[in-house]
Design a protein around this motif. Structure first.
Motif, PDB file in Angstrom:
ATOM      1  N   THR A  63     -31.662 118.144 -24.847  1.00 22.64           N
ATOM      2  CA  THR A  63     -29.841 118.130 -24.371  1.00 22.64           C
ATOM      3  C   THR A  63     -29.421 116.638 -24.291  1.00 22.64           C
ATOM      4  OG1 THR A  63     -31.278 116.758 -21.904  1.00 22.64           O
ATOM      5  CG2 THR A  63     -30.997 119.833 -22.293  1.00 22.64           C
ATOM      6  N   PRO A 117     -27.229 119.971 -17.715  1.00 20.19           N
ATOM      7  CA  PRO A 117     -28.844 119.893 -17.851  1.00 20.19           C
ATOM      8  C   PRO A 117     -28.919 121.543 -19.375  1.00 20.19           C
ATOM      9  CG  PRO A 117     -28.323 120.701 -15.963  1.00 20.19           C
ATOM     10  CD  PRO A 117     -27.364 120.260 -16.682  1.00 20.19           C
ATOM     11  N   HIS A 118     -27.274 122.234 -19.758  1.00 22.12           N
ATOM     12  CA  HIS A 118     -27.379 123.625 -20.317  1.00 22.12           C
ATOM     13  C   HIS A 118     -26.532 123.069 -22.054  1.00 22.12           C
ATOM     14  CE1 HIS A 118     -28.179 125.412 -16.467  1.00 22.12           C
ATOM     15  NE2 HIS A 118     -27.454 125.038 -15.769  1.00 22.12           N
ATOM     16  N   GLN A 154     -26.610 121.478 -24.960  1.00 22.59           N
ATOM     17  CA  GLN A 154     -28.003 121.541 -25.897  1.00 22.59           C
ATOM     18  C   GLN A 154     -27.725 122.022 -27.549  1.00 22.59           C
ATOM     19  OE1 GLN A 154     -31.081 124.796 -25.174  1.00 22.59           O
ATOM     20  NE2 GLN A 154     -30.909 123.938 -22.343  1.00 22.59           N
ATOM     21  N   SER A 163     -37.103 114.751 -22.844  1.00 24.27           N
ATOM     22  CA  SER A 163     -35.298 114.926 -23.708  1.00 24.27           C
ATOM     23  C   SER A 163     -35.964 115.633 -25.100  1.00 24.27           C
ATOM     24  CB  SER A 163     -34.249 114.880 -23.055  1.00 24.27           C
ATOM     25  OG  SER A 163     -33.084 115.533 -23.443  1.00 24.27           O
ATOM     26  N   ASN A 181     -38.560 123.476 -23.626  1.00 20.55           N
ATOM     27  CA  ASN A 181     -38.031 121.875 -22.504  1.00 20.55           C
ATOM     28  C   ASN A 181     -38.764 122.337 -21.255  1.00 20.55           C
ATOM     29  OD1 ASN A 181     -35.764 120.771 -21.855  1.00 20.55           O
ATOM     30  ND2 ASN A 181     -34.943 122.587 -20.570  1.00 20.55           N
ATOM     31  N   ARG A 199     -30.358 112.798 -17.191  1.00 17.65           N
ATOM     32  CA  ARG A 199     -31.447 112.134 -18.058  1.00 17.65           C
ATOM     33  C   ARG A 199     -32.334 111.069 -18.445  1.00 17.65           C
ATOM     34  NH1 ARG A 199     -31.219 111.938 -23.845  1.00 17.65           N
ATOM     35  NH2 ARG A 199     -28.759 111.828 -23.844  1.00 17.65           N
TER      36      ARG A 199
END
Length: 391
Positions: A116, A122-123, A125, A239, A248, A291
């Protein structure tokens, strides 16, 4: 020998063979050769943007070009400086229009392996999507291209761009799809695997780490300190994705940085201007989650945390030893240790001064001096071709 066995047992050494693999449906005319040792896995690459030396070269010029900004005053490299592991020595960044941001510029180290991107999304990528944020976002303004698209495209028609676009894409057409693909390719090329730790762990060089650094490594991977749970694997972050690990692993954590009263909502939590992943998901359980970044080259990328609010690595260790942060006075006053979303591994620990120095020495061993001096990553423009930033 015990320390090296510890590395293996804790999963730092890679499973499976490394080497260079082409992972896209369409190969370029000349396969891209990663600057990574054979025992590391190759990054995953989008099928619609295969790596090529020509695209990386074009992306490098774009990355250092201030004319990519809407007002011609800032380049990507102004906030992502090679000497600081492509981060910057400011708590939070300042955009091309002088607007102060609320986030610390992330170090661009082994971004090709990131599952990520950005501090709390979180989406997000794909690097190709991520670079659109600094280019076009207006809250806050970073590069400020929005509203100045034709001006920027015209600037990218000057030399040496026609030759670079032709080499990368087969003709001289300039458009933002190609710009984002080239920028993403250059950022993907920024790999760092020449630290003393790498020489010790993967090249069997017993002299690469000092006795103090080895002691620090054992502390880092101990259940007493728990560091490796969030900063594990060969890239020292959860990550991580690559050819041997497409899955993931959740890499977002509330570390107890804040728990303060917010005047607008009347609630207790993170500052309302940046509440972490909750601002994307709207899930209350995601407040304060950010993150876990890679610790590779961490000694070069101060200050720390998503908002640059901790100045030194020594202070970072003090923060984790305390199990969170207590702010006694001011608008952010509160006890971050009490945040209900705080990660279970952030529970505090005690260190002697010798142990603290050993742990700092180990973190220093993750520094790759070649990375911050590598001429392949440096500014390709001549100084007199780069306009000065207005003061």
């Amino acid at each position: 020998m015990f320390a090296r066995n510890l590395v293996w047992l804790l999963g730092v050494v890679l499973l499976g063979a490394g080497g260079v693999y082409w992972l896209t449906d369409t190969a370029p005319e000349a396969p891209y050769v990663w600057s990574i040792p054979a025992h590391y896995p190759a990054p995953l690459v989008p099928a619609d943007n295969p790596m090529s030396e020509a695209k990386v070269a074009l992306g490098r010029y774009l990355f250092y070009d201030r004319k990519l900004a809407g007002n011609g005053k800032q380049s990507c490299a102004d906030c992502h400086q090679q000497a600081h592991a492509f981060a910057e020595p400011l708590a939070t960044s300042i955009g091309s229009t002088g607007e102060l941001h609320h986030r610390n510029a992330s170090a661009l180290v082994n971004v090709a392996y990131n599952k990520t991107l950005t501090w709390s999304h979180p989406h997000l990528q794909e690097i190709e999507r991520q670079v659109l944020i600094p280019m076009f976002a207006d809250n806050p303004v970073e590069m400020g291209i929005a509203g100045h698209e034709q001006q920027v495209l015209k600037a990218l028609a000057r030399a040496p761009y026609p030759e670079l676009f032709n080499a990368a894409f087969g003709d001289e057409e300039v458009n933002f799809l190609r710009v984002t693909q080239a920028l993403a390719s250059f950022v993907r090329s920024l790999v760092s695997f020449s630290s003393p730790f790498d020489r010790y762990a993967y090249q069997n060089d017993d002299s690469a780490l000092s006795a103090q650094q080895l002691a620090g490594m054992e502390l880092f991977f101990s259940e007493r300190l728990e560091c490796h749970h969030c900063h594990g694997g060969f890239n020292f972050t959860q990550s991580t994705t690559h050819q041997n690990q497409p899955i993931n692993r959740f890499a977002f954590h509330n570390t107890g940085l804040y728990y303060t009263h917010q005047p607008q909502s009347g609630q207790w939590g993170y500052p309302e201007h940046d509440r972490g992943m909750i601002d994307v998901t709207l899930n209350p359980g995601d407040e304060g989650l950010f993150r876990a970044p890679t610790l590779r080259n961490v000694a070069f990328s101060a200050p720390y945390m998503h908002d640059g609010s901790i100045a030194t690595l020594s202070e970072v260790l003090d923060f984790y030893a305390a199990g969170g942060r207590v702010i006694a006075t001011g608008p952010l006053a509160g006890d971050g240790r009490k945040h209900p979303n705080k990660n279970q591994f952030i529970k505090g620990f005690e260190l002697t001064e010798d142990e603290k120095q050993a742990l700092l020495a180990f973190l220093e061993s993750l520094s790759d001096a070649h990375f911050i001096r590598n001429k392949q990553y440096a500014n390709p423009w001549l100084l007199d071709e780069q306009p000065a930033v207005d003061q």
